[in-house]
Design a protein around this motif. Sequence first.
Motif, PDB file in Angstrom:
ATOM      1  N   VAL A 554     -33.245  74.022   0.540  1.00  0.00           N
ATOM      2  CA  VAL A 554     -32.127  73.093   0.326  1.00  0.00           C
ATOM      3  C   VAL A 554     -32.429  72.149  -0.836  1.00  0.00           C
ATOM      4  N   TRP A 555     -33.640  71.576  -0.853  1.00  0.00           N
ATOM      5  CA  TRP A 555     -33.978  70.625  -1.926  1.00  0.00           C
ATOM      6  C   TRP A 555     -34.244  71.329  -3.250  1.00  0.00           C
ATOM      7  N   ARG A 556     -34.719  72.577  -3.199  1.00  0.00           N
ATOM      8  CA  ARG A 556     -35.022  73.314  -4.438  1.00  0.00           C
ATOM      9  C   ARG A 556     -33.764  73.501  -5.292  1.00  0.00           C
ATOM     10  N   LEU A 557     -32.620  73.681  -4.645  1.00  0.00           N
ATOM     11  CA  LEU A 557     -31.378  73.970  -5.369  1.00  0.00           C
ATOM     12  C   LEU A 557     -30.573  72.720  -5.699  1.00  0.00           C
ATOM     13  N   LYS A 558     -31.146  71.561  -5.460  1.00  0.00           N
ATOM     14  CA  LYS A 558     -30.442  70.304  -5.753  1.00  0.00           C
ATOM     15  C   LYS A 558     -30.044  70.257  -7.226  1.00  0.00           C
ATOM     16  N   GLY A 559     -28.796  69.903  -7.464  1.00  0.00           N
ATOM     17  CA  GLY A 559     -28.283  69.852  -8.836  1.00  0.00           C
ATOM     18  C   GLY A 559     -27.601  71.133  -9.266  1.00  0.00           C
ATOM     19  N   GLN A 585     -28.883  66.195   4.817  1.00  0.00           N
ATOM     20  CA  GLN A 585     -28.839  67.118   3.685  1.00  0.00           C
ATOM     21  C   GLN A 585     -27.393  67.519   3.357  1.00  0.00           C
ATOM     22  N   LYS A 586     -26.582  67.676   4.388  1.00  0.00           N
ATOM     23  CA  LYS A 586     -25.165  68.010   4.173  1.00  0.00           C
ATOM     24  C   LYS A 586     -24.471  66.934   3.340  1.00  0.00           C
ATOM     25  N   VAL A 587     -24.780  65.681   3.641  1.00  0.00           N
ATOM     26  CA  VAL A 587     -24.176  64.565   2.901  1.00  0.00           C
ATOM     27  C   VAL A 587     -24.573  64.640   1.430  1.00  0.00           C
ATOM     28  N   LYS A 588     -25.849  64.941   1.163  1.00  0.00           N
ATOM     29  CA  LYS A 588     -26.324  65.066  -0.228  1.00  0.00           C
ATOM     30  C   LYS A 588     -25.569  66.182  -0.950  1.00  0.00           C
ATOM     31  N   LEU A 589     -25.398  67.308  -0.252  1.00  0.00           N
ATOM     32  CA  LEU A 589     -24.694  68.446  -0.855  1.00  0.00           C
ATOM     33  C   LEU A 589     -23.239  68.086  -1.141  1.00  0.00           C
ATOM     34  N   MET A 590     -22.588  67.410  -0.200  1.00  0.00           N
ATOM     35  CA  MET A 590     -21.184  67.033  -0.379  1.00  0.00           C
ATOM     36  C   MET A 590     -21.025  66.005  -1.495  1.00  0.00           C
ATOM     37  N   THR A 591     -21.998  65.101  -1.610  1.00  0.00           N
ATOM     38  CA  THR A 591     -21.955  64.103  -2.687  1.00  0.00           C
ATOM     39  C   THR A 591     -22.008  64.805  -4.038  1.00  0.00           C
ATOM     40  N   GLU A 592     -22.851  65.838  -4.107  1.00  0.00           N
ATOM     41  CA  GLU A 592     -22.965  66.597  -5.355  1.00  0.00           C
ATOM     42  C   GLU A 592     -21.653  67.303  -5.692  1.00  0.00           C
ATOM     43  N   LEU A 593     -20.990  67.842  -4.665  1.00  0.00           N
ATOM     44  CA  LEU A 593     -19.719  68.512  -4.906  1.00  0.00           C
ATOM     45  C   LEU A 593     -18.613  67.520  -5.250  1.00  0.00           C
ATOM     46  N   ALA A 594     -18.639  66.347  -4.618  1.00  0.00           N
ATOM     47  CA  ALA A 594     -17.558  65.371  -4.797  1.00  0.00           C
ATOM     48  C   ALA A 594     -17.567  64.752  -6.190  1.00  0.00           C
TER      49      ALA A 594
END
Length: 637
Positions: A554-559, A585-594
């Motif tokens: 999950v963290w490896r694909l951040k960004g 982690q879901k919140v981090k992913l959604m923040t990236e999408l938003a």
Amino acid sequence: MSEETVNNDPNKKRTRKKRKNFLANAKKYAKKGQMGRGTKIPEELYQYFVGILDAMKQGIQDKEERHALVNNVLERTKGEEHNVVGNQLGCRVIELLLPFASAEDLERFIEVLSPDLRKLCADNFTSHVVETLLRVACERATEHLQNEEESNEEEEVPKKKPKLETKTESKFTEEHIQKCHEFTIKISKYALNNLEDFVWDQYANHILRSALKCLSGITLLPGEKPKVNIFKQTVDDGKGIPPHTTKMTYKNVPEEFKEIVKEFVNRLSAWPQFKDLPYQNITSGLLQVMLYAIKNVDKNATKDLLRKLLDESFAPEDWVANGDDDKKDVKDAEGDDNAVKAANLPPVFESESAVRLLEAALFVSKKKTYTQIYARCFINRLGQLAAMPMLNYTVQRLIDNCDVKEEFEPMFEELSDRLGALLSCGNTGVLVAIAKACLRLKAKQAQFVNSLEAALKCNSPENQKYFSVLCLRLLPLDRVDLNALDKEYFINVHGSVILQCILDFQRPAKAVAGLLDLTAEQLMVIFCDAKGCHVADALCKGQCVGVKARDKLVWRLKGYYQKMALSQYGSRAFEQIFNVASVEQKVKLMTELADKSSLLNSTPYGRILAAKLQLDVFKLSQKKWEDTWKKKDGLNK
């Protein structure tokens, strides 16, 4: 024994026939004044049928409109049934419409065509209509015997005769169901009484096959795809039975139907020339259907039929090998080529028709019979057979149908040092079969990974990190440019399936470590590929993949999640990763999408993903979104 022999020349390319467009050809013939082949029909009727086929191809969405079309076309054929079904175009139209015919129209065709069955069954056009009549009549005759639970079960139908009142109600009257029942029996017994003639006729032979399938309740044969009707909205989305699946679905059928199947088997197996039937295409195909049919009818009859085939056709007692079967047949992967030296094989392997029948025999055989087939035909020959262009598929079916761990282990030992040779000659389906068997039987998993590492030439400690990538590409280390792993490359579908199996093994550490050692760019190449995206499924769902490994993914694909979400296949992988992520982690992913949600909505895949993950709710209220997903996660646990 047969004129047909196996061609094992790997350099010979198979020529694929160009598929003909039936409707375009029909229009072309009409312009030339030719009203199709077969019986003559008036030009006006021919043009009418062309228009009907055209309309059906365009698709008719409204059910009432479709019902009206079927009724109008079949009404137009009154008094002309024989001419219509004997014409190439008319035959096609009727064949497509009969499954949707009213009870009156179906009964009319049954009554009109029944007196001339002998002529119709051997005709190249009308035989297709007879087959369709049989199939539709049988479906309607047995529809009330089906229910959801039993129709989804694999083989054995309960011995007790099902009570009609507990089954699905039919939309047809009891009178019509009875007529369909009688017609199914009539045409099946007619085919049985004319067995000696029908077996050798290329058209009537298929009526025998259809009769066996209908009477035994076969839904689809292994590898068979559902017949797609030309009406677009009636297209069956089912993809048939994939090659490595070893289960079949049968419908419930009356005992009366099953008795006729037994008669078919008894009559045909009593023929003096029975031992030669596997070695011709037309008769081998019939025997294959017969094996699948009797499997659902009588276990003892299945065993007797298999024993007779094994003793008289596949590996007769008087057949004796004249030399060594193994050891020196296939050169090692390091050799110049993967040539297969001719060696003594049982007669069954001399003919492609017989080989296909052998595969069907492996599918239907129980443990004891399976062991006998393995011992008489395969033992000490697997390495040789697996390296041959056609016979490697038979080895795959052998492994697929192995249900005993102790029996699989010697097969694995025989093939484990041949993986490099199999990679070289391209018979990688055998590797898939072995990987699936290791997973299914929980046997030889570590040994398979070690053997595959050796075949891919990455078994040294410094090269083990490349195992996952090499497995995906199914290429040895010396044939891969390791500096271009962040660029698009060809992923082998067999390699992807093998890696997925390994990720489900009890100790998937090497495969997991190999994937997590890749950079985000390199993982993106895999996850955004049609075949590679399924690796994300296995990595996220694997029972023995650790939580820490998933967190690292999950963290490896951040960004990179936004880019992944825009891709057709990447969005699939994103969804799998999202599902196993923690709420934080879901919140981090959604923040990236938003951050750039407008970009996400620019592609259809991004829009679908945004809707599934409720991106709009997240942008309005992160707390409300978190509460919703906490509840969902709680329900899923």
